[in-house]
Design an enzyme around this catalytic site. Structure first.
Site, PDB file in Angstrom:
ATOM      1  N   SER A  77      27.988 -39.187 -13.419  1.00 13.18           N
ATOM      2  CA  SER A  77      27.182 -38.036 -13.018  1.00 13.18           C
ATOM      3  C   SER A  77      27.885 -37.207 -11.960  1.00 13.18           C
ATOM      4  O   SER A  77      28.193 -37.696 -10.872  1.00 13.18           O
ATOM      5  CB  SER A  77      25.828 -38.510 -12.476  1.00 13.18           C
ATOM      6  OG  SER A  77      25.101 -37.415 -11.967  1.00 13.18           O
ATOM      7  N   MET A 105      18.124 -29.895 -11.094  1.00 15.24           N
ATOM      8  CA  MET A 105      16.856 -30.130 -10.407  1.00 15.24           C
ATOM      9  C   MET A 105      16.378 -28.838  -9.763  1.00 15.24           C
ATOM     10  O   MET A 105      17.176 -28.068  -9.224  1.00 15.24           O
ATOM     11  CB  MET A 105      17.021 -31.205  -9.329  1.00 15.24           C
ATOM     12  CG  MET A 105      17.612 -32.514  -9.818  1.00 15.24           C
ATOM     13  SD  MET A 105      17.721 -33.724  -8.482  1.00 15.24           S
ATOM     14  CE  MET A 105      18.751 -34.978  -9.251  1.00 15.24           C
ATOM     15  N   MET A 119      14.749 -42.886 -17.471  1.00 15.56           N
ATOM     16  CA  MET A 119      15.014 -42.879 -16.038  1.00 15.56           C
ATOM     17  C   MET A 119      14.647 -44.245 -15.468  1.00 15.56           C
ATOM     18  O   MET A 119      13.510 -44.703 -15.598  1.00 15.56           O
ATOM     19  CB  MET A 119      14.202 -41.786 -15.341  1.00 15.56           C
ATOM     20  CG  MET A 119      14.643 -40.370 -15.667  1.00 15.56           C
ATOM     21  SD  MET A 119      16.378 -40.045 -15.278  1.00 15.56           S
ATOM     22  CE  MET A 119      16.417 -40.381 -13.506  1.00 15.56           C
ATOM     23  N   ASP A 174      22.925 -33.242 -13.704  1.00 19.29           N
ATOM     24  CA  ASP A 174      21.512 -33.258 -13.341  1.00 19.29           C
ATOM     25  C   ASP A 174      21.098 -31.924 -12.738  1.00 19.29           C
ATOM     26  O   ASP A 174      21.529 -31.561 -11.645  1.00 19.29           O
ATOM     27  CB  ASP A 174      21.240 -34.369 -12.334  1.00 19.29           C
ATOM     28  CG  ASP A 174      21.321 -35.748 -12.958  1.00 19.29           C
ATOM     29  OD1 ASP A 174      20.628 -35.976 -13.972  1.00 19.29           O
ATOM     30  OD2 ASP A 174      22.060 -36.605 -12.442  1.00 19.29           O
ATOM     31  N   MET A 189      15.792 -31.542 -15.155  1.00 15.63           N
ATOM     32  CA  MET A 189      14.656 -32.071 -14.403  1.00 15.63           C
ATOM     33  C   MET A 189      13.965 -30.891 -13.731  1.00 15.63           C
ATOM     34  O   MET A 189      13.987 -30.736 -12.510  1.00 15.63           O
ATOM     35  CB  MET A 189      15.128 -33.114 -13.394  1.00 15.63           C
ATOM     36  CG  MET A 189      15.549 -34.409 -14.054  1.00 15.63           C
ATOM     37  SD  MET A 189      16.083 -35.667 -12.875  1.00 15.63           S
ATOM     38  CE  MET A 189      17.798 -35.178 -12.683  1.00 15.63           C
ATOM     39  N   HIS A 204      27.749 -36.252 -17.074  1.00 15.37           N
ATOM     40  CA  HIS A 204      26.307 -36.068 -16.933  1.00 15.37           C
ATOM     41  C   HIS A 204      26.043 -35.049 -15.833  1.00 15.37           C
ATOM     42  O   HIS A 204      26.630 -35.123 -14.756  1.00 15.37           O
ATOM     43  CB  HIS A 204      25.646 -37.400 -16.586  1.00 15.37           C
ATOM     44  CG  HIS A 204      24.153 -37.352 -16.579  1.00 15.37           C
ATOM     45  ND1 HIS A 204      23.405 -37.418 -17.727  1.00 15.37           N
ATOM     46  CD2 HIS A 204      23.269 -37.222 -15.552  1.00 15.37           C
ATOM     47  CE1 HIS A 204      22.121 -37.357 -17.422  1.00 15.37           C
ATOM     48  NE2 HIS A 204      22.004 -37.225 -16.107  1.00 15.37           N
ATOM     49  N   HIS A 246      20.921 -32.669 -18.106  1.00 17.10           N
ATOM     50  CA  HIS A 246      19.582 -33.241 -17.941  1.00 17.10           C
ATOM     51  C   HIS A 246      18.751 -32.271 -17.107  1.00 17.10           C
ATOM     52  O   HIS A 246      18.995 -32.110 -15.914  1.00 17.10           O
ATOM     53  CB  HIS A 246      19.723 -34.599 -17.247  1.00 17.10           C
ATOM     54  CG  HIS A 246      18.438 -35.296 -16.972  1.00 17.10           C
ATOM     55  ND1 HIS A 246      18.357 -36.343 -16.072  1.00 17.10           N
ATOM     56  CD2 HIS A 246      17.179 -35.115 -17.454  1.00 17.10           C
ATOM     57  CE1 HIS A 246      17.114 -36.766 -16.023  1.00 17.10           C
ATOM     58  NE2 HIS A 246      16.374 -36.041 -16.841  1.00 17.10           N
ATOM     59  N   ASP A 255      19.599 -43.833 -16.663  1.00 19.13           N
ATOM     60  CA  ASP A 255      20.107 -43.152 -15.472  1.00 19.13           C
ATOM     61  C   ASP A 255      19.306 -43.623 -14.267  1.00 19.13           C
ATOM     62  O   ASP A 255      18.082 -43.493 -14.241  1.00 19.13           O
ATOM     63  CB  ASP A 255      19.959 -41.637 -15.649  1.00 19.13           C
ATOM     64  CG  ASP A 255      20.534 -40.850 -14.470  1.00 19.13           C
ATOM     65  OD1 ASP A 255      21.128 -41.469 -13.561  1.00 19.13           O
ATOM     66  OD2 ASP A 255      20.396 -39.620 -14.467  1.00 19.13           O
TER      67      ASP A 255
END
Length: 222
Positions: free
Chosen positions: A11, A40, A140, A38, A71, A36, A69, A178
């Protein structure tokens, strides 16, 4: 069903944001299979990270698949932007939007591979009606928002449940995890049947990242 090879997806969230190119190089030289990413928004999860520009900038610097991903609340408003930025996989949260199946189809129509994720409080059974629509299920194994957390042990059982659901229905989606992934937790995750391990803090803290990923992939069922 096809034979599955364990993949690793370090990540980029745990990299030095002042040296993202160096983080990409670390992942590539270590033999990471995916990167990966993330995303957010400070609403769906209590943290802010980056947007489509970061994905686009990483895309310019690597040929590795980008596992993005989201989120975020209302992910459907941003799907085209993340596909245009170069995402290979786009994973949205079951808990973040109402018409999940519609949005998964749109991800596919835009040219990326659709994924769905669940937080620790959501049971694997909640995914039953949309498993046919995904290429990836991301479990998750911590409450999302911050790196460096410990894996929630009960979440490992969700992987085994999804493996059984996949087998019973003759599907072929991949199962990713993850949160709290390291050499110590890899054995139970592999035993449960995981296909992709996302590792952030432990990967970037390792003195020998290539050896670390090999150990992660080499975790054996006791």
């Amino acid at each position: 069903m096809r034979e599955r090879q364990l993949l690793t997806a370090p990540s980029i969230l745990s990299a030095d944001f002042a040296d993202i190119a160096g983080g990409i190089q670390r992942i590539e030289s270590a033999g990471g299979d995916w990167i990966h990413m993330d995303v957010m928004d400070g609403h769906f999860v209590p943290n802010l990270t980056f947007g489509p520009k970061m994905v686009a900038d990483v895309r310019k610097r690597t040929s590795l698949p980008l596992d993005v991903h989201l989120m975020i609340e209302r992910p459907e408003d941003y799907l085209a932007a993340y596909v245009d930025a170069g995402s290979d996989f786009i994973t949205i949260h079951l808990e973040a939007t109402v018409h999940v199946q519609r949005h998964l189809q749109r991800i596919q129509n835009l040219g990326a591979k659709p994924g769905v994720s669940i937080v620790p409080s959501t049971p694997a059974a909640a995914l039953s009606e949309i498993l046919v629509d995904v290429d990836l299920v991301l479990v998750m194994t911590v409450n999302p928002g911050y790196g460096g957390q410990s894996l929630v042990p009960a979440c490992v059982d969700k992987v085994a449940t999804l493996v059984e659901m996949r087998r019973e229905r003759g599907l072929d989606f991949m199962i990713s995890v993850d949160g709290g992934v390291n050499e110590g937790t890899a054995v139970s995750l592999r035993r449960a049947g995981v296909d992709v391990m996302v590792s952030g803090s432990s990967f970037f803290a390792s003195e020998d990242p290539r050896d670390y990923l090999q150990r992660l992939k080499g975790a054996r069922i006791a």
